[in-house]
Design an enzyme around this catalytic site. Structure first.
Site, PDB file in Angstrom:
ATOM      1  N   GLY A 113       0.839  -1.203   0.000  1.00  0.00           N
ATOM      2  CA  GLY A 113       0.000   0.000   0.000  1.00  0.00           C
ATOM      3  C   GLY A 113       0.871   1.249   0.000  1.00  0.00           C
ATOM      4  N   GLY A 114       0.267   2.383   0.347  1.00  0.00           N
ATOM      5  CA  GLY A 114       1.002   3.643   0.305  1.00  0.00           C
ATOM      6  C   GLY A 114       2.257   3.608   1.156  1.00  0.00           C
ATOM      7  N   PHE A 173     -11.188  20.465   5.777  1.00  0.00           N
ATOM      8  CA  PHE A 173     -11.464  19.133   6.303  1.00  0.00           C
ATOM      9  C   PHE A 173     -11.631  19.254   7.806  1.00  0.00           C
ATOM     10  CE2 PHE A 173     -11.128  14.655   5.057  1.00  0.00           C
ATOM     11  CZ  PHE A 173     -11.327  14.763   3.701  1.00  0.00           C
ATOM     12  N   GLN A 201     -11.149   4.634  15.281  1.00  0.00           N
ATOM     13  CA  GLN A 201     -12.021   5.736  14.863  1.00  0.00           C
ATOM     14  C   GLN A 201     -13.268   5.252  14.116  1.00  0.00           C
ATOM     15  OE1 GLN A 201     -10.931   8.575  11.444  1.00  0.00           O
ATOM     16  NE2 GLN A 201     -10.670   9.801  13.279  1.00  0.00           N
ATOM     17  N   HIS A 224     -15.991   6.644  11.657  1.00  0.00           N
ATOM     18  CA  HIS A 224     -16.270   7.778  10.779  1.00  0.00           C
ATOM     19  C   HIS A 224     -17.782   7.980  10.766  1.00  0.00           C
ATOM     20  CE1 HIS A 224     -16.400  10.360   7.311  1.00  0.00           C
ATOM     21  NE2 HIS A 224     -15.099  10.312   7.175  1.00  0.00           N
ATOM     22  N   LEU A 247     -17.638   4.323   2.749  1.00  0.00           N
ATOM     23  CA  LEU A 247     -17.369   5.673   3.230  1.00  0.00           C
ATOM     24  C   LEU A 247     -17.893   6.765   2.299  1.00  0.00           C
ATOM     25  CD1 LEU A 247     -15.719   6.927   5.600  1.00  0.00           C
ATOM     26  CD2 LEU A 247     -14.063   7.512   3.849  1.00  0.00           C
ATOM     27  N   THR A 249     -16.891  10.416   1.951  1.00  0.00           N
ATOM     28  CA  THR A 249     -15.782  11.237   2.452  1.00  0.00           C
ATOM     29  C   THR A 249     -16.258  12.492   3.173  1.00  0.00           C
ATOM     30  OG1 THR A 249     -13.942  12.653   1.810  1.00  0.00           O
ATOM     31  CG2 THR A 249     -15.534  12.191   0.111  1.00  0.00           C
ATOM     32  N   GLU A 250     -15.435  12.872   4.142  1.00  0.00           N
ATOM     33  CA  GLU A 250     -15.659  14.108   4.865  1.00  0.00           C
ATOM     34  C   GLU A 250     -15.650  15.308   3.911  1.00  0.00           C
ATOM     35  OE1 GLU A 250     -13.304  13.738   8.383  1.00  0.00           O
ATOM     36  OE2 GLU A 250     -12.892  15.876   8.294  1.00  0.00           O
ATOM     37  N   ARG A 285     -14.224  13.781  13.617  1.00  0.00           N
ATOM     38  CA  ARG A 285     -15.085  12.609  13.414  1.00  0.00           C
ATOM     39  C   ARG A 285     -15.628  12.031  14.703  1.00  0.00           C
ATOM     40  NH1 ARG A 285     -11.050  10.058   8.885  1.00  0.00           N
ATOM     41  NH2 ARG A 285     -11.478  11.742   7.428  1.00  0.00           N
ATOM     42  N   SER A 290      -3.793  10.483   7.611  1.00  0.00           N
ATOM     43  CA  SER A 290      -3.236   9.143   7.423  1.00  0.00           C
ATOM     44  C   SER A 290      -2.366   9.122   6.175  1.00  0.00           C
ATOM     45  CB  SER A 290      -4.328   8.097   7.294  1.00  0.00           C
ATOM     46  OG  SER A 290      -3.738   6.884   6.913  1.00  0.00           O
ATOM     47  N   LEU A 291      -2.835   9.745   5.111  1.00  0.00           N
ATOM     48  CA  LEU A 291      -2.026   9.742   3.886  1.00  0.00           C
ATOM     49  C   LEU A 291      -0.691  10.448   4.142  1.00  0.00           C
ATOM     50  CD1 LEU A 291      -4.760  10.310   1.118  1.00  0.00           C
ATOM     51  CD2 LEU A 291      -3.698   8.173   1.832  1.00  0.00           C
TER      52      LEU A 291
END
Ligand code: FAD
Length: 597
Positions: A15-16, A117, A237, A239, A249, A251-252, A283, A417-418
């Site tokens: 992943g990232g 955000f 968490q 959401h 999800l 998104t926010e 959140r 997180s990103l």
């Protein structure tokens, strides 16, 4: 005999975080990535909203404000040295991604566009600041594609669809990992000087979740079985805006673009709970507000859901009430076309799964299990630390959602997180490669695949009548009801008993497929074992913490208790027993304050 491969650095997870680590490690070290999924299918690809960095492209912003917001969002449980480091590095990290070719959405002047955000503010005015850099609502997808292309360009070796089931530790140092090749059932030993675990989260232990099916917590479970503690596992968490019943999800960013939440009476209920930033509150605050509204009987149809309305009429009406303006100072007003261009994938989900066109109708939403703040304890170089004194386990690293640095503390802000993946993925990769340069190849244990074979053999041998899907369902419902948004002593005690019962029944689980080729039934059984371990650790850590902080909200202990609980939990697993220890929070600039909204 298993196949043995030798590398300097082995990265578990594509992943990232894993790709970022591999890209940086491979500059000086022989590096491989092992991933149970084809890398671009990793959950990072699902991230919609954006990556936070104080570029200040639209209005004044700076990394110190980002730092303070993150500390405050973490309910003061985040380690401030690591948070400062992340927020400073975030700016360059975003420019690095831009230079690698990531197609960010742009401002008319050509610079990277940014949007507001939850929890990100101008620290002087207290108003929302535009800090989230995004590529429409496909930011994570673009990050993953961009990094994967770079890894391929750099000739990094990929072992796709290999599932790691054990980590080797010899003389107190990492020595590699053991994996099964899913296509053949063959075992492989990856013998290495350094190991970076980047396996993502474990939200699948809850009934309603935004998380991918692969989020079964393998990385945490594998290291916990080797005597490494897990940190702050009680903090998970929820959401507030998952699609009703499905958990997918929303998104926010929908609220960033002006979406408003309503209860069954048509009230904009966030006005009551967060009078200043209302629908852009963080959140945990919104999820808890929904719970309180439900308790007051204000949920829609008495089915524990609410409406998120992003139709132009509502967005424009409330933008006028809130006095919201565009960057050039003109009143903020939107058309259906603009909304569609900002959230195309969300609109698609709503149409496909609900038959709802979000530019005409409100979206039914409910809290969904979303993000693991807890995980494998590390320092800011990604090195795994194994006790209250932060003693490093040489050669072992963790990065991304599986790790607990801890930058998110008791609650993560959206878009952070990103940033965490990119910043700590990079630094764990660089540090691991440097460590490998100076280290000798550790010796392998006599029977490197022994512990892994033992786990598989136990599953093969169990011939009882229990079924993986049934046990998983019972676990998820229990966790959602009693270790969810709100918790009580009685509920948590019940959850511990139930999870222990499920762990007993798991010993009688039946795996009918005895084949070797893509035996996913076997792997799902093994993953259920991981989820049961993490559920027990989560419930016990939550039971012990008699306060409310961030995502951990106790009905019976509603206040934050800094005198007794301003500390991180460490949980060790010894068979069926969990033992708990605690370590201090690192505080540099910001003494804990009450949170105001
Ligand atoms: C729907 C959704 C939307 C989100 N939106 C945002 C957002 O807008 N902004 C933000 O900042 N955050 C967002 N997040 C959170 C963020 O996307 C994740 O926390 C982050 O992408 C996790 O990245 P990772 O690299 O740690 O893990 P992942 O990207 O999930 O990668 C994990 C990797 O580990 C591999 N793996 C797992 N187990 C094993 C094993 N046993 N053996 C071998 N390989 C294994 C998998 O194959 C995979 O390649 C969102 C999360 C979700 C679920």
């Amino acid at each position: 005999m298993a196949n043995v491969h030798e590398f300097d650095v082995v990265v578990v997870g594509g992943g990232g975080a894993g790709l970022m680590a591999a890209m940086n490690a491979s500059k000086t070290a022989r590096t491989a990535v092992i991933s149970k999924l084809y890398p671009v299918r990793s959950h990072t690809g699902a991230a919609q909203g954006g990556i936070g960095a104080a570029l200040g492209n639209i209005e004044e912003d700076n990394p110190d404000w980002h730092t303070f917001d993150t500390v405050k969002g973490s309910d003061y449980l985040g380690d401030q040295d690591a948070i400062e480091f992340m927020c400073r590095e975030a700016v360059d990290a975003v420019y690095d991604l831009e230079h690698m070719g990531l197609p960010f959405t742009r401002n008319p002047d050509g610079r990277i566009a940014q949007r507001p955000f939850g929890g990100h503010t101008n620290n002087v005015t207290g108003k929302p600041v535009r800090r989230s850099c995004y590529a429409a609502d496909r930011t994570g997808h673009m990050i993953l594609q961009t990094l994967y292309q770079q890894c391929i360009k750099n000739n990094i070796l990929f072992y796709d669809e290999f599932q790691v089931m054990d980590v080797l530790i010899v003389d107190g140092k990492a020595a590699g990992v053991v994996a099964v090749e899913l296509a053949t059932g063959e075992l492989h030993v990856f013998h290495s000087k350094a190991v970076i675990i980047a396996t993502g989260g474990h939200g699948r232990i809850w009934e309603i979740t935004s998380n991918a099916y692969a989020y079964t917590g393998d990385g945490c479970a594998v290291v916990a079985r080797r005597g490494i503690p897990l940190e702050d596992m009680e903090f998970f968490q929820f959401h507030p805006t998952g699609i009703f019943k499905l958990g997918i999800l929303i998104t926010e960013a929908v609220r960033g673009e002006g979406g408003i939440l309503f209860n069954a009476k048509g009230e904009r209920f966030m006005e009551k709970y967060a009078p200043r930033i209302k629908d852009l509150a963080s959140r945990d605050v919104i999820s808890r507000s929904m719970y309180l509204e439900t308790r007051a009987g204000n949920d829609v149809n008495k089915q524990r859901f609410f409406y998120l309305d992003v139709t132009p009429e509502i967005v424009n009406k409330y933008a006028e009430i809130d006095g919201r303006t565009r960057p050039d100072g003109t009143p903020y007003r939107v058309t259906a076309e603009e909304i569609m261009s900002k959230i195309p994938d969300i609109a698609d989900f709503c149409l496909t799964y609900l038959g709802v066109d979000p530019t005409r109708q409100p979206i039914p939403v409910q809290p969904t299990a979303h993000y693991a703040m807890g995980g494998i304890p590390t320092n800011k170089f990604g090195q795994v630390v194994i006790d209250e004194q932060n003693t490093v386990l040489p050669g072992l690293y963790a990065a991304g959602e599986v790790a607990c640095v801890s930058v998110h503390g008791a609650n993560r802000l959206g878009t952070n997180s990103l940033v965490d993946l990119v910043v700590f993925g990079k630094h764990s990769g660089l540090h691991a490669a440097e460590y490998a340069l100076g280290a000798d190849m550790p010796s392998l244990p006599d029977d490197p695949t022994g512990f892994m074979r033992e786990q598989i053999d136990r599953l093969r041998a169990a011939s009882g009548s229990e079924n993986v899907a049934t046990l998983a369902r019972e676990l998820k419902v229990e966790m959602f009801d009693n270790v969810g948004v709100f918790r009580t002593q009685a509920g948590l005690e019940q959850a511990v008993v139930k999870v222990q019962e499920l762990r007993e029944r798991f010993k009688q689980v039946k795996v009918t497929d005895t084949g070797k080729v893509f035996n996913m039934e076997m792997m799902q059984a093994w993953e259920l074992g991981n989820m049961l371990d993490l559920a027990l650790i989560t419930a016990q850590s939550a039971l012990a913490r008699t306060e409310s902080r961030g995502a951990h909200a106790r009905d019976d202990y509603p206040a934050r208790d800094d005198a007794n609980w301003l500390k991180h939990t460490l949980a060790w697993m010894n068979g069926d027993e969990i033992s708990l220890g605690y370590k201090p929070v690192v505080i540099t600039q910001y003494a804990p304050k009450e949170r105001t909204y």
